[in-house]
Design an enzyme around this catalytic site. Structure first.
Site, PDB file in Angstrom:
ATOM      1  N   GLU A  25      89.223  51.587 117.322  1.00  0.00           N
ATOM      2  CA  GLU A  25      87.891  50.985 117.124  1.00  0.00           C
ATOM      3  C   GLU A  25      87.700  50.862 115.619  1.00  0.00           C
ATOM      4  O   GLU A  25      87.540  51.867 114.922  1.00  0.00           O
ATOM      5  CB  GLU A  25      86.810  51.892 117.719  1.00  0.00           C
ATOM      6  N   CYS A  41      79.254  50.409 111.729  1.00  0.00           N
ATOM      7  CA  CYS A  41      80.307  49.413 111.989  1.00  0.00           C
ATOM      8  C   CYS A  41      79.729  48.078 112.426  1.00  0.00           C
ATOM      9  O   CYS A  41      80.312  47.028 112.157  1.00  0.00           O
ATOM     10  CB  CYS A  41      81.298  49.943 113.021  1.00  0.00           C
TER      11      CYS A  41
HETATM   12  P1  NAD Z   1      88.768  55.815 107.470  1.00  0.00           P
HETATM   13  O1  NAD Z   1      89.686  54.845 108.119  1.00  0.00           O
HETATM   14  O2  NAD Z   1      88.875  56.000 106.005  1.00  0.00           O
HETATM   15  O3  NAD Z   1      88.957  57.270 108.106  1.00  0.00           O
HETATM   16  C1  NAD Z   1      88.764  57.511 109.479  1.00  0.00           C
HETATM   17  C2  NAD Z   1      89.523  58.764 109.886  1.00  0.00           C
HETATM   18  O4  NAD Z   1      90.929  58.531 109.746  1.00  0.00           O
HETATM   19  C3  NAD Z   1      89.221  59.980 109.031  1.00  0.00           C
HETATM   20  O5  NAD Z   1      89.154  61.107 109.876  1.00  0.00           O
HETATM   21  C4  NAD Z   1      90.427  60.063 108.115  1.00  0.00           C
HETATM   22  O6  NAD Z   1      90.704  61.362 107.623  1.00  0.00           O
HETATM   23  C5  NAD Z   1      91.537  59.601 109.025  1.00  0.00           C
HETATM   24  N1  NAD Z   1      92.745  59.062 108.377  1.00  0.00           N
HETATM   25  C6  NAD Z   1      92.857  58.502 107.147  1.00  0.00           C
HETATM   26  N2  NAD Z   1      94.127  58.080 106.945  1.00  0.00           N
HETATM   27  C7  NAD Z   1      94.815  58.357 108.074  1.00  0.00           C
HETATM   28  C8  NAD Z   1      96.166  58.140 108.496  1.00  0.00           C
HETATM   29  N3  NAD Z   1      97.064  57.524 107.721  1.00  0.00           N
HETATM   30  N4  NAD Z   1      96.522  58.546 109.736  1.00  0.00           N
HETATM   31  C9  NAD Z   1      95.636  59.137 110.551  1.00  0.00           C
HETATM   32  N5  NAD Z   1      94.355  59.370 110.205  1.00  0.00           N
HETATM   33  C10 NAD Z   1      93.944  58.986 108.988  1.00  0.00           C
HETATM   34  O7  NAD Z   1      87.289  55.372 107.880  1.00  0.00           O
HETATM   35  P2  NAD Z   1      85.914  56.048 107.417  1.00  0.00           P
HETATM   36  O8  NAD Z   1      85.652  55.690 105.998  1.00  0.00           O
HETATM   37  O9  NAD Z   1      85.888  57.466 107.823  1.00  0.00           O
HETATM   38  O10 NAD Z   1      84.872  55.287 108.371  1.00  0.00           O
HETATM   39  C11 NAD Z   1      84.344  54.028 108.087  1.00  0.00           C
HETATM   40  C12 NAD Z   1      85.055  52.945 108.874  1.00  0.00           C
HETATM   41  O11 NAD Z   1      84.976  53.222 110.264  1.00  0.00           O
HETATM   42  C13 NAD Z   1      84.419  51.580 108.694  1.00  0.00           C
HETATM   43  O12 NAD Z   1      85.440  50.616 108.571  1.00  0.00           O
HETATM   44  C14 NAD Z   1      83.668  51.389 109.993  1.00  0.00           C
HETATM   45  O13 NAD Z   1      83.405  50.034 110.325  1.00  0.00           O
HETATM   46  C15 NAD Z   1      84.567  52.047 110.966  1.00  0.00           C
HETATM   47  N6  NAD Z   1      83.866  52.403 112.212  1.00  0.00           N
HETATM   48  C16 NAD Z   1      84.109  51.678 113.351  1.00  0.00           C
HETATM   49  C17 NAD Z   1      83.430  51.958 114.523  1.00  0.00           C
HETATM   50  C18 NAD Z   1      83.677  51.175 115.792  1.00  0.00           C
HETATM   51  O14 NAD Z   1      83.181  51.581 116.838  1.00  0.00           O
HETATM   52  N7  NAD Z   1      84.407  50.080 115.759  1.00  0.00           N
HETATM   53  C19 NAD Z   1      82.496  53.002 114.540  1.00  0.00           C
HETATM   54  C20 NAD Z   1      82.266  53.726 113.365  1.00  0.00           C
HETATM   55  C21 NAD Z   1      82.967  53.422 112.213  1.00  0.00           C
END
Ligand code: NAD
Length: 459
Positions: free
Chosen positions: A234, A268
């Site tokens: 997502e 998001c």
């Molecule tokens: P992010 O991608 O930076 O991090 C998300 C998670 O992934 C964190 O727990 C992080 O530690 C982990 N992570 C980072 N690198 C990784 C890797 N290589 N492998 C595995 N895990 C890893 O996102 P964020 O800044 O925490 O959140 C914001 C983003 O989330 C925005 O793009 C937003 O649109 C999206 N979002 C989407 C939805 C949806 O339902 N589509 C809902 C909420 C947020």
């Protein structure tokens, strides 16, 4: 907000509004993660042997505990990521209040389905996949873990939850409450950042449920590919709002302001691109500016605050850089744009934007509303679809048939007509294009956390 201290292995959670340390937790060593996954696999044998209904009953009493702790959980979430306190407590209450109904919906979705023809009777079973890695973001620090963890658990998987490094304390508290009821090893928190997330993805897990940015989603998909691990991704969005020339401008402007600035734009499905019919553009902008002036930005725990800070300095710098670049390229500031101390960004409205600007192409994830005029419904649809994202969208117009025709042509997973994009109870949360791969929620979403098997015999 987090601050890593590799030497001691501590992860510090920092209040983005004040810079104070909220608390610290030891990071899970990355080399310990394969062992935690092994333990989860051992625990899965007993957990997976229960029925969906039995697993739901084990979890059910956690709802009352979550409700009793909603205020404390909300406060912690607000301190970790800067969401205004009423919204943070509201999120905790939402999780607690919806917990039991969510369990029931999952159990019903995973019930056996019988299909038969003249010769064969088949039963479709929704069996556990095995061990699930749930990796979540910080913007809804309780709801995102709950939406990932509950269907995975009821489906019979054991789960390792790696919450965002920005909101680890509250997520660990959430797992602590569920673990008052779950057998050992069924739900295990993993503390850390991308390093721990990646180690989890590379470990011997069967399902990766990820909510986060498009960039991280692509990395996870690549890391999951060699062993064809199941992924549910997502991802981010760049949601359009189309305001047709017959729209109720009062309602459209109120929606635009609410949905652009809620959670400081860190949602998001925030409205990040607004396309308004040229003939009503000036009036719409005036109404947006009036609504924006009524917002109160400030300390998240101060009464009356409606817009808090950005989650951290990096996020603020990204948002400010996009605004500055757009203004340098000819965008007009209608509201905001002035410098603010700390991690705050003033709610900002920009007009005279176009798709050559980064702010109209990349996710901003900040309190910014960008308004571009259009001259025909076809042009509005073209602009709305000119993006690799496709999470949510909204169309405002009084002629419902015309608004529906525009909505149908917008390539997004969820489109609202004269309202936000979220569907009725039981609808999935789903993105198209680069906003999602797989989805969750609703019966269709819950089934993605299980392995469908077909058992057949002669009639
Ligand atoms: P992010 O991608 O930076 O991090 C998300 C998670 O992934 C964190 O727990 C992080 O530690 C982990 N992570 C980072 N690198 C990784 C890797 N290589 N492998 C595995 N895990 C890893 O996102 P964020 O800044 O925490 O959140 C914001 C983003 O989330 C925005 O793009 C937003 O649109 C999206 N979002 C989407 C939805 C949806 O339902 N589509 C809902 C909420 C947020």
């Amino acid at each position: 907000m987090r601050d890593l201290e590799p030497a001691s292995g501590l992860l510090h959670s920092i209040d983005p509004a004040t810079g104070e340390t909220v608390g610290s937790l030891p990071r899970t060593p990355t080399d310990a993660i394969p062992r935690l996954v092994f333990q989860a696999r051992e625990a899965q044998r007993g957990w997976g042997a229960l029925s969906h209904g039995q697993r739901a009953e084990v979890l059910r009493p956690a709802a009352a505990r979550l409700k009793a702790e909603a205020r404390r959980l909300g406060e912690l979430a607000s301190r970790e990521m800067g969401k205004p306190l009423p919204e943070a407590v509201g999120e905790a209450n939402y999780c607690a209040d919806g917990f039991a109904a969510e369990l029931d919906e999952i159990v019903a979705a995973l019930a056996d389905i019988v299909r038969e023809d003249a010769r064969t009777q088949s039963t479709l079973r929704h069996a556990p996949l095995g061990v699930c890695a749930a990796i979540t973001p910080w913007n809804f620090p309780l709801l995102m873990p709950q939406q990932s963890v509950l269907p995975a658990l009821v489906a019979g998987n054991t789960v390792l939850l790696k919450p965002s490094e920005e909101t680890t304390l509250v997520a660990v508290e959430y797992t602590r409450i569920l673990n008052e009821f779950l057998p050992a090893g069924v739900l295990t928190p993993v503390v850390g950042d991308g390093a721990q997330g990646r180690a989890l993805v590379l470990a011997d897990v069967d399902l990766i449920v990820f909510t986060g940015s498009r960039e991280t989603g692509k990395r996870i998909m690549a890391d999951a590919a060699p062993s064809l691990k199941r992924v549910i991704l997502e991802l981010g969005g760049k949601d359009p709002l189309v305001v047709l020339d017959d729209a109720d401008l009062e309602a459209a402007a109120a929606f635009a302001v609410r949905n652009s600035f809620r959670n400081a734009g860190q949602v998001c499905v925030s409205t990040e691109r607004i396309y308004v019919a040229r003939s009503v553009r000036e009036e719409f902008l005036r109404k947006m500016a009036d609504n924006t002036a009524a917002l109160r930005q400030g300390h998240p725990r101060e009464q009356g605050t409606t817009v808090g800070p950005m989650v951290n300095a990096r996020q603020k710098a990204k948002v400010v850089a996009q605004i500055d670049a757009a203004v340098s390229a000819g965008a007009t500031l209608i509201a905001g744009g002035e410098p603010r101390d700390g991690n705050f960004v003033a709610p900002t409205i920009l007009s005279d934007v176009d798709h050559a600007m980064e702010i109209m192409r990349e996710e901003t994830f900040g309190p910014v509303a960008c308004v571009q005029a259009f001259d025909s419904d076809d042009a509005a649809v073209r602009l709305a679809n000119d993006t690799p994202f496709g999470l949510g969208a909204a169309v405002f117009g009084r002629d419902l048939a015309r608004a529906a025709s525009v909505a149908e042509r917008i390539h997004a997973g969820m489109v609202g007509i004269n309202q936000g994009c979220g569907g009725a109870d039981g609808c999935p949360w789903v993105g198209v294009k680069e906003s999602g791969y797989g989805f969750h929620s609703g019966p269709e979403g819950h089934r993605q956390f299980a392995q469908v098997r077909v058992i057949s015999r002669a009639r």
